[in-house]
Design an enzyme around this catalytic site. Structure first.
Site, PDB file in Angstrom:
ATOM      1  N   HIS A   1      93.071 -23.803 -41.394  1.00 58.01           N
ATOM      2  CA  HIS A   1      91.732 -23.264 -41.651  1.00 58.01           C
ATOM      3  C   HIS A   1      91.591 -22.592 -43.010  1.00 58.01           C
ATOM      4  CE1 HIS A   1      93.698 -19.522 -40.526  1.00 58.01           C
ATOM      5  NE2 HIS A   1      92.679 -18.870 -41.026  1.00 58.01           N
TER       6      HIS A   1
HETATM    7  C1  UD1 Z   1      88.230 -15.568 -41.163  1.00 58.29           C
HETATM    8  C2  UD1 Z   1      89.173 -14.600 -41.895  1.00 58.29           C
HETATM    9  C3  UD1 Z   1      90.592 -15.172 -41.886  1.00 58.29           C
HETATM   10  C4  UD1 Z   1      91.036 -15.497 -40.473  1.00 58.29           C
HETATM   11  C5  UD1 Z   1      90.025 -16.443 -39.846  1.00 58.29           C
HETATM   12  C6  UD1 Z   1      90.381 -16.838 -38.441  1.00 58.29           C
HETATM   13  C7  UD1 Z   1      88.169 -13.361 -43.788  1.00 58.29           C
HETATM   14  C8  UD1 Z   1      88.129 -13.260 -45.264  1.00 58.29           C
HETATM   15  N1  UD1 Z   1      88.799 -14.455 -43.301  1.00 58.29           N
HETATM   16  O1  UD1 Z   1      88.180 -16.774 -41.897  1.00 58.29           O
HETATM   17  O2  UD1 Z   1      91.471 -14.206 -42.422  1.00 58.29           O
HETATM   18  O3  UD1 Z   1      92.310 -16.098 -40.495  1.00 58.29           O
HETATM   19  O4  UD1 Z   1      88.745 -15.771 -39.845  1.00 58.29           O
HETATM   20  O5  UD1 Z   1      89.432 -17.699 -37.936  1.00 58.29           O
HETATM   21  O6  UD1 Z   1      87.660 -12.505 -43.108  1.00 58.29           O
HETATM   22  N2  UD1 Z   1      81.983 -20.253 -38.329  1.00 58.29           N
HETATM   23  C9  UD1 Z   1      81.410 -20.762 -37.220  1.00 58.29           C
HETATM   24  N3  UD1 Z   1      81.384 -19.952 -36.112  1.00 58.29           N
HETATM   25  C10 UD1 Z   1      81.862 -18.686 -36.111  1.00 58.29           C
HETATM   26  C11 UD1 Z   1      82.443 -18.196 -37.293  1.00 58.29           C
HETATM   27  C12 UD1 Z   1      82.494 -19.001 -38.397  1.00 58.29           C
HETATM   28  O7  UD1 Z   1      80.954 -21.880 -37.162  1.00 58.29           O
HETATM   29  O8  UD1 Z   1      81.819 -18.015 -35.058  1.00 58.29           O
HETATM   30  C13 UD1 Z   1      82.051 -21.141 -39.532  1.00 58.29           C
HETATM   31  C14 UD1 Z   1      80.946 -20.837 -40.490  1.00 58.29           C
HETATM   32  O9  UD1 Z   1      80.513 -22.011 -41.050  1.00 58.29           O
HETATM   33  C15 UD1 Z   1      81.615 -20.000 -41.554  1.00 58.29           C
HETATM   34  C16 UD1 Z   1      83.028 -20.569 -41.545  1.00 58.29           C
HETATM   35  O10 UD1 Z   1      83.281 -20.927 -40.200  1.00 58.29           O
HETATM   36  O11 UD1 Z   1      80.978 -20.108 -42.783  1.00 58.29           O
HETATM   37  C17 UD1 Z   1      84.054 -19.607 -42.021  1.00 58.29           C
HETATM   38  O12 UD1 Z   1      83.925 -18.361 -41.277  1.00 58.29           O
HETATM   39  P1  UD1 Z   1      84.307 -16.974 -41.988  1.00 58.29           P
HETATM   40  O13 UD1 Z   1      84.156 -15.848 -41.034  1.00 58.29           O
HETATM   41  O14 UD1 Z   1      83.582 -16.856 -43.278  1.00 58.29           O
HETATM   42  O15 UD1 Z   1      85.825 -17.141 -42.375  1.00 58.29           O
HETATM   43  P2  UD1 Z   1      87.048 -17.851 -41.622  1.00 58.29           P
HETATM   44  O16 UD1 Z   1      87.418 -19.071 -42.388  1.00 58.29           O
HETATM   45  O17 UD1 Z   1      86.799 -18.009 -40.152  1.00 58.29           O
END
Ligand code: UD1
Length: 384
Positions: free
Chosen positions: A224
């Site tokens: 991820h």
């Molecule tokens: C975040 C954490 C990372 C952790 C990871 C576990 C930070 C900087 N990063 O990264 O350290 O390892 O979580 O998952 O805080 N999305 C969904 N549904 C959700 C949440 C996210 O679809 O419930 C999608 C969205 O398109 C979003 C993308 O995932 O833009 C990334 O989510 P984000 O919270 O920005 O960061 P992670 O990559 O999940």
């Protein structure tokens, strides 16, 4: 004592569950009451990324959900700071407790200190020394603001000393993730592997297909990190290695993070992964289901920090698809099971073949004993 604790994203939930249990048990035993308010920033909001973890781990619903959602780093951090400031002003806690290294951790730490509230960080002192990782920025900011820094291992305590953090703030208490692992282990051992798959499949499979996963001879993949999934030149060869080579040796189970699925679709790789016969694509799976897969996997290929730690205690050979780690205690050279393989296929291939020859070899770093949360509550009580 009044505590506000914060969770925001998936890896936070297994760190807060034991802390809440330890507060409840302290209140029960001492007849004293630590008042505790749980805040969810809402960084992760999908049922699979958030609610499933609360249910699995028996975490009561958060008292407050800030509803921050997705966005750029500045949007997530900025919006969380503003929303969390109001919570602090209203509740005036003695302590704010943050866990891990996600954007919620950093944002709430800054708001707490600006409101002159004491800050405790669970999982302090981890350093990858890679400032291109958003988590490294979050860790450094949070640690330099914290009044109590609870470290999972002595290497992390040493990192903090090198940064000039005062000795009396650093408390080596062990790894709180392992509290959750040990607490949930008996429940997880009873889960049926084909059933774990059937409940989570993205692409339907026959029941005969699912039986491929019963004989402890399968690989688990998770990816991820932006550094692995956001660049097609990096992601494409990794996908080729997994679909063409690993699936030739054994079936592969891959729970897909929402970011990764989006990127696979964007780069035109989704059709390939979803049609590979021995590749089982799963939705983002619950904590218990993930642990169940890990208990029986022959090898794990991952860029997750938490999985590295869980592999260490379960003994599953782990190929960490990163060039550095903030968790060196999990590496083979420190007595663990993990090897840093980065994202170059030649290196991954060599280490993958080496890993297949390794027996399952559980390791237990000092104080990864399932009692970390109790030590944290005791330290907080005596610091108050
Ligand atoms: C975040 C954490 C990372 C952790 C990871 C576990 C930070 C900087 N990063 O990264 O350290 O390892 O979580 O998952 O805080 N999305 C969904 N549904 C959700 C949440 C996210 O679809 O419930 C999608 C969205 O398109 C979003 C993308 O995932 O833009 C990334 O989510 P984000 O919270 O920005 O960061 P992670 O990559 O999940």
């Amino acid at each position: 004592m009044k505590i506000v604790s914060v969770v925001g994203a998936r890896p936070n939930f297994m760190k807060i569950a034991p802390f809440i249990r330890a507060i409840d048990s302290y209140n029960h035993q001492q007849g004293e009451s630590i008042e505790h308010l749980l805040v969810h920033t809402g960084q992760h909001y999908d049922g699979e990324m958030s609610k499933a973890f609360f249910t699995d781990l028996g975490i009561r619903e958060a008292d407050i959900n800030l509803g921050i959602g997705s966005g750029s780093h500045a949007e997530q951090v900025g919006n969380t700071m503003i929303a969390f400031e109001s919570v602090i002003r209203e509740y005036r806690p003695d302590w704010v407790v943050v866990v891990g290294d996600v954007n919620a951790t950093c944002a709430c730490s800054i708001s707490a200190k600006k409101e002159c509230v004491k800050l405790a960080h669970i999982e302090a002192g981890l350093r990858s020394y890679d400032m291109a990782m958003p988590e490294e920025v979050n860790r450094k900011v949070t640690d330099c603001l914290s009044d109590l820094l609870f470290t999972p291992d002595r290497l992390s305590s040493e990192n903090l000393r090198k940064e000039g953090i005062a000795e009396d703030k650093i408390k080596f208490v062990g790894n709180i993730m392992i509290d959750t692992l040990e607490y949930e282990r008996p429940k997880v051992e009873k889960l049926d592997l084909p059933d774990v798959l059937a409940r989570n499949l993205v692409v339907p499979r026959t029941s005969d297909d699912l039986l491929m996963i019963t004989n402890s001879d399968f690989a688990v993949v998770t990816l991820h990190r932006p550094s692995n999934v956001d660049d097609p030149h990096c992601l494409t060869p990794l996908i080729e290695f997994i679909t063409n080579e690993v699936t030739r040796d054994m079936p592969v189970v891959w729970p897909i993070h929402p970011r990764t699925r989006k990127q696979l679709e964007l780069f035109g790789l989704w059709a390939k992964v979803s049609r590979t016969q021995r590749l089982f694509l799963l939705r983002p799976i619950s904590y218990l289901d993930m642990l169940r897969l890990n208990m029986d996997a022959r090898v794990v290929l991952t860029d997750s920090g938490g999985l590295q730690e869980e592999c260490c205690v379960l003994g599953t050979p782990c190929l960490t698809m990163r060039w550095n780690t903030e968790r060196p205690i999990t590496l083979i050279e420190q007595g663990g099971v993990s090897v840093l393989v980065g994202n170059q296929v030649e290196r991954i291939r060599t280490e993958y073949h080496r890993a297949l020859a390794l027996p399952r070899s559980p390791a237990r770093p000092e104080l990864w004993d399932g009692c970390t949360a109790e030590r944290i509550v005791r330290e907080m009580v005596s610091a108050s």
